[in-house]
Design an enzyme around this catalytic site. Structure first.
Site, PDB file in Angstrom:
ATOM      1  N   LYS A  94      -4.610 -11.053  -5.376  1.00 50.81           N
ATOM      2  CA  LYS A  94      -3.626 -11.371  -6.412  1.00 50.81           C
ATOM      3  C   LYS A  94      -2.941 -12.690  -6.065  1.00 50.81           C
ATOM      4  CE  LYS A  94      -1.050  -8.053  -8.093  1.00 50.81           C
ATOM      5  NZ  LYS A  94      -0.105  -6.893  -8.179  1.00 50.81           N
TER       6      LYS A  94
HETATM    7  O1  LIG Z   1       2.569  -5.949  -9.650  1.00 49.25           O
HETATM    8  C1  LIG Z   1       2.842  -5.720 -10.842  1.00 49.25           C
HETATM    9  C2  LIG Z   1       3.587  -4.539 -11.257  1.00 49.25           C
HETATM   10  O2  LIG Z   1       2.838  -3.806 -12.210  1.00 49.25           O
HETATM   11  C3  LIG Z   1       4.982  -4.850 -11.744  1.00 49.25           C
HETATM   12  O3  LIG Z   1       5.587  -3.693 -12.188  1.00 49.25           O
HETATM   13  P1  LIG Z   1       7.199  -3.581 -12.318  1.00 49.25           P
HETATM   14  O4  LIG Z   1       7.648  -4.441 -13.445  1.00 49.25           O
HETATM   15  O5  LIG Z   1       7.424  -2.110 -12.620  1.00 49.25           O
HETATM   16  O6  LIG Z   1       7.768  -3.995 -11.002  1.00 49.25           O
END
Ligand SMILES: O=C[C@H](O)COP(=O)(O)O
Length: 219
Positions: free
Chosen positions: A83
């Site tokens: 990522k």
């Molecule tokens: O890494 C990406 C996540 O899906 C972000 O989710 P979140 O907005 O709940 O922290």
């Protein structure tokens, strides 16, 4: 559609891995920081539990360092996805890694223009943050719709992964909008399978079957 859980919690990963259709585990620096352990150690353990892909987000600033960090982590993961947080350096790192055949994900994506650049850089996946956009009063669903449409028109191979999802119906929305993958917290993942009517129906079938067995025994 590929289904991932967004966690580094070993108990959650062990439980979710019982479902053979799970495609892997996504992580980010926030998720890994909750484990209070060296991230490499945590990834080694996750990798030993998961048949599918294990995603790691680089934290270096410069493209060259991102590539080195990615390669270091790849050495302990069987099916890695790297990522990269959206930006110039991340796009350059993505270009290098994807040319070397390493799966990549451009994360922290909030616009169609960012998604176009990610696809041009050869990203395997792009993560629009649906929930965080919805939280601000804009539509994360509309962003998914537009990126999917542009990718189809431009024949980009990059897959849209719906991220930052807040409830089980978000998963259905992602499927209907054409996202090729989703990642979600364990809580949502465990809710996907359940429905009260299924429980009621199963109890009724079990009771009726048992009733038949009792009847046959007493004949
Ligand atoms: O890494 C990406 C996540 O899906 C972000 O989710 P979140 O907005 O709940 O922290």
């Amino acid at each position: 559609m590929e289904i991932f859980i967004d966690t580094a919690d070993i108990k959650e990963i062990k439980s979710a891995s019982q479902l053979s259709i799970l495609d892997g585990v996504t992580t980010n620096p926030t998720i890994l920081s909750k484990q209070k352990l060296p991230p490499r150690e945590v990834l080694v353990e996750i990798n030993s539990l998961v048949r599918g892909k294990v995603w790691y987000q680089v934290t270096s600033e410069k493209a060259g360092d991102m590539v080195d960090e990615a390669k270091e982590m790849i050495s302990v993961i069987n099916r890695p996805v790297i990522k990269l947080p959206m930006g110039v350096e991340a796009l350059n790192a993505c270009h290098i890694l994807s040319k070397e055949g390493i799966e990549t994900n451009m994360t922290l994506v909030f616009s169609v223009s960012q998604a176009i650049l990610a696809a041009k850089a050869g990203a395997s996946y792009v993560s629009p943050y649906v929930g965080r956009i919805n939280d601000t009063g804009w539509s994360g669903y509309q962003l998914i719709r537009e990126i999917v449409s542009v990718y189809e028109k431009q024949q980009f191979n990059t897959k849209v992964i719906g991220a930052s999802l807040r409830g089980s119906y978000d998963i259905v929305e992602m499927a209907m909008l054409g996202a090729k993958a989703v990642t979600m917290p364990y809580k949502i993942f465990s809710e996907l399978i359940r429905h009260p009517m299924t429980d009621i129906g199963r109890t009724q079938f079990d009771n009726d079957w048992q009733g038949l067995q009792d009847h046959l025994k007493n004949m």
